[in-house]
Design an enzyme around this catalytic site. Structure first.
Site, PDB file in Angstrom:
ATOM      1  N   GLY A 221      34.867  28.578  79.579  1.00 32.39           N
ATOM      2  CA  GLY A 221      34.818  29.787  80.397  1.00 32.39           C
ATOM      3  C   GLY A 221      34.545  31.065  79.635  1.00 32.39           C
ATOM      4  O   GLY A 221      34.744  32.153  80.178  1.00 32.39           O
ATOM      5  N   GLU A 255      36.964  23.959  75.323  1.00 29.09           N
ATOM      6  CA  GLU A 255      35.748  23.196  75.651  1.00 29.09           C
ATOM      7  C   GLU A 255      34.706  24.121  76.303  1.00 29.09           C
ATOM      8  O   GLU A 255      34.393  23.981  77.479  1.00 29.09           O
ATOM      9  CB  GLU A 255      36.079  21.990  76.537  1.00 29.09           C
ATOM     10  CG  GLU A 255      36.980  22.309  77.709  1.00 29.09           C
ATOM     11  CD  GLU A 255      37.436  21.073  78.467  1.00 29.09           C
ATOM     12  OE1 GLU A 255      37.571  19.993  77.864  1.00 29.09           O
ATOM     13  OE2 GLU A 255      37.653  21.196  79.693  1.00 29.09           O
ATOM     14  N   GLY A 257      31.052  25.698  77.237  1.00 23.37           N
ATOM     15  CA  GLY A 257      29.711  25.165  77.491  1.00 23.37           C
ATOM     16  C   GLY A 257      28.681  26.275  77.431  1.00 23.37           C
ATOM     17  O   GLY A 257      27.921  26.392  76.467  1.00 23.37           O
ATOM     18  N   ARG A 258      28.702  27.120  78.460  1.00 27.85           N
ATOM     19  CA  ARG A 258      27.647  28.135  78.629  1.00 27.85           C
ATOM     20  C   ARG A 258      27.429  28.975  77.374  1.00 27.85           C
ATOM     21  O   ARG A 258      26.294  29.150  76.926  1.00 27.85           O
ATOM     22  CB  ARG A 258      28.026  29.057  79.794  1.00 27.85           C
ATOM     23  CG  ARG A 258      26.903  29.947  80.268  1.00 27.85           C
ATOM     24  CD  ARG A 258      27.375  30.908  81.365  1.00 27.85           C
ATOM     25  NE  ARG A 258      27.936  30.236  82.503  1.00 27.85           N
ATOM     26  CZ  ARG A 258      27.254  29.885  83.602  1.00 27.85           C
ATOM     27  NH1 ARG A 258      25.968  30.162  83.689  1.00 27.85           N
ATOM     28  NH2 ARG A 258      27.861  29.276  84.603  1.00 27.85           N
ATOM     29  N   CYS A 329       8.689  27.074  99.224  1.00 30.46           N
ATOM     30  CA  CYS A 329       8.561  27.680 100.563  1.00 30.46           C
ATOM     31  C   CYS A 329       9.926  28.138 101.054  1.00 30.46           C
ATOM     32  O   CYS A 329      10.410  27.652 102.082  1.00 30.46           O
ATOM     33  CB  CYS A 329       8.008  26.662 101.546  1.00 30.46           C
ATOM     34  SG  CYS A 329       6.538  25.878 100.965  1.00 30.46           S
ATOM     35  N   TYR A 358      23.205  25.518  82.134  1.00 33.92           N
ATOM     36  CA  TYR A 358      23.249  25.482  83.604  1.00 33.92           C
ATOM     37  C   TYR A 358      21.893  25.938  84.172  1.00 33.92           C
ATOM     38  O   TYR A 358      21.842  26.872  84.986  1.00 33.92           O
ATOM     39  CB  TYR A 358      24.390  26.346  84.140  1.00 33.92           C
ATOM     40  CG  TYR A 358      25.759  25.943  83.623  1.00 33.92           C
ATOM     41  CD1 TYR A 358      26.385  24.786  84.077  1.00 33.92           C
ATOM     42  CD2 TYR A 358      26.416  26.711  82.669  1.00 33.92           C
ATOM     43  CE1 TYR A 358      27.637  24.412  83.602  1.00 33.92           C
ATOM     44  CE2 TYR A 358      27.673  26.333  82.191  1.00 33.92           C
ATOM     45  CZ  TYR A 358      28.267  25.185  82.661  1.00 33.92           C
ATOM     46  OH  TYR A 358      29.509  24.815  82.193  1.00 33.92           O
TER      47      TYR A 358
HETATM   48  C1  PLP Z   1      36.802  21.321  83.039  1.00 37.45           C
HETATM   49  C2  PLP Z   1      35.759  22.228  82.489  1.00 37.45           C
HETATM   50  N1  PLP Z   1      35.731  22.449  81.167  1.00 37.45           N
HETATM   51  C3  PLP Z   1      34.801  23.256  80.605  1.00 37.45           C
HETATM   52  C4  PLP Z   1      33.831  23.868  81.381  1.00 37.45           C
HETATM   53  C5  PLP Z   1      32.809  24.722  80.702  1.00 37.45           C
HETATM   54  O1  PLP Z   1      32.868  26.038  81.139  1.00 37.45           O
HETATM   55  P1  PLP Z   1      31.864  27.127  80.561  1.00 37.45           P
HETATM   56  O2  PLP Z   1      30.515  26.540  80.580  1.00 37.45           O
HETATM   57  O3  PLP Z   1      32.020  28.294  81.472  1.00 37.45           O
HETATM   58  O4  PLP Z   1      32.326  27.440  79.153  1.00 37.45           O
HETATM   59  C6  PLP Z   1      33.831  23.667  82.765  1.00 37.45           C
HETATM   60  C7  PLP Z   1      32.841  24.317  83.615  1.00 37.45           C
HETATM   61  O5  PLP Z   1      32.850  24.260  84.813  1.00 37.45           O
HETATM   62  C8  PLP Z   1      34.822  22.820  83.338  1.00 37.45           C
HETATM   63  O6  PLP Z   1      34.867  22.581  84.664  1.00 37.45           O
END
Ligand code: PLP
Length: 378
Positions: A221, A255, A257-258, A329, A358
């Site tokens: 997050g 953990e 991601g983005r 469209c 994403y």
């Molecule tokens: C359980 C869990 N962990 C980690 C993430 C990664 O979040 P982010 O990409 O915002 O860092 C998510 C994203 O939805 C998630 O659902």
């Protein structure tokens, strides 16, 4: 910019294209791990971008990878056979739980008492053990979040406590700790406050549950700023703050991601048409949100720059706001609305930044059956 050199070399038949600077992603991941200085383990949330080259580049530099489905699990196991894997996410099927045991998942993030009971039965039937984190969902306003995980994610504190008798009757399940991912898009200050809240709940709960050397997964997050591609999550401040929160004899894990991959990916395409409708200028681009759904899901203008094609080229617009749309469209097929440009003409190339997370993997690829983009790795 390094990506512009590649953009100039792409043949028209290769457009639209995703360009991933996997070497940049790897270096960035290594820097994040370095800045955090061992206070917290980093698992890469593969859902952000599961491209095999990306998973390898990032996954090799962090402690492990988090997956959220059987599909992601198989894929990450193939891409990185030795990776430490955590498997989370709501609605896991029995087949997915069995797969997790078969493929050596290191931690299973359990989302409900029913899932825990099913896992217990499967471990008994297969005579295998499983190491479990229980996912908690704390109440509270998630101020400043782009996305709060309200809804069926994890368990309320009351419900999670009902897991303890289930675990007491399940000798093949080992409770290792708790997991929480409460919201996405939080800056360093806000995410630290949220993680303190998780720790304040988790530590006494884990002590009462008598979990030795507990693990606390604080989720992902970390924010990114789509209005400014140069802006980065403040890992240094976050690292200092989380180090101050850490205690001996426990493992903290995150953990993200983005924030790990978004800045090192671009969606590149070209302008097929320029026209006016109801007084507004539009540039129609090859491709669309079936390749790159991010601006629709986030409801923002995707940052971009124009790489001029051969001049002169018409139609074009000069020094006025333009809306960039795709070939679908639907009026929702919009990358950016009414954004001032110096000049944009048919044949120009448009390079959308912040397309490394994403993006392709959350898009509805088959809608209208246009060709898929090509993929290029720096
Ligand atoms: C359980 C869990 N962990 C980690 C993430 C990664 O979040 P982010 O990409 O915002 O860092 C998510 C994203 O939805 C998630 O659902």
């Amino acid at each position: 910019m390094r990506v512009d050199a590649v953009v100039g070399e792409l043949a028209e038949r290769e457009l639209p294209a995703y360009v991933y600077d996997v070497s940049g992603m790897g270096k960035y991941a290594a820097r994040v791990v370095g800045v955090l200085g061992g206070a917290v383990e980093v698992f890469y949330a593969a859902k952000a971008n599961p491209d095999s080259a990306v998973v390898r580049a990032v996954g090799e530099r962090v402690a492990g990878v988090e997956v959220a489905s059987g599909g992601e699990l198989r894929h990450v196991r193939d891409a990185l056979p030795e990776a430490r894997i955590a498997f989370g996410g709501p609605g896991k099927t029995d087949a997915e739980l069995r797969l997790a045991l078969a493929l050596g998942v290191e931690r299973l993030h359990v989302e409900s008492p029913h899932e825990l009971r099913r896992l217990a039965a499967i471990t008994e039937a297969e005579e295998r053990t499983a190491d479990v984190l229980l996912r908690v969902n704390l109440a509270g306003e998630r101020q400043g979040a782009a996305l709060a995980m309200s809804g069926p994610f994890g368990m309320d504190p009351d419900l999670i406590t009902t897991c303890l008798p289930i675990l007491a009757d399940a000798p093949r399940l080992r409770l290792r700790g708790v997991h929480a991912h409460l919201a996405s898009g939080l800056d360093a200050h806000t995410i630290t406050a949220q993680q303190k809240e998780i720790l304040d709940w988790a530590r006494p709960w884990l002590a009462a549950a008598r979990v030795p050397r507990p693990e606390i997964n604080l989720g992902g997050g970390m924010s990114v700023n789509y209005a400014d591609p140069e802006d980065r999550f403040d890992w240094t401040s976050y690292g200092a703050a989380v180090s101050a929160l850490a205690l001996p004899d426990e493992t903290l894990r995150i953990e993200p991601g983005r924030a790990m991959t978004v800045h090192h990916g671009w969606y590149v395409t070209d302008v097929l048409d320029v026209k006016r409708a109801h007084g507004r200028a539009y540039a129609v681009l090859r491709g669309g949100t079936h390749h790159f759904r991010t601006p629709v899901t986030k409801n923002h203008d995707q940052p971009f720059h124009v790489v001029p094609g051969p001049r002169p080229h018409e139609p074009s617009v000069t020094a006025e706001p333009v809306t960039l749309v795709g070939q679908l469209c639907t009026p929702k097929d919009v990358f950016a609305r009414h954004v001032p440009v110096d000049h944009i003409a048919v044949g120009d190339r448009v390079v959308f930044a912040m397309a490394g997370a994403y993006a392709w993997n959350i898009s509805h690829h088959s809608f209208l059956m246009h060709p898929e983009p090509t993929f290029h790795y720096l």
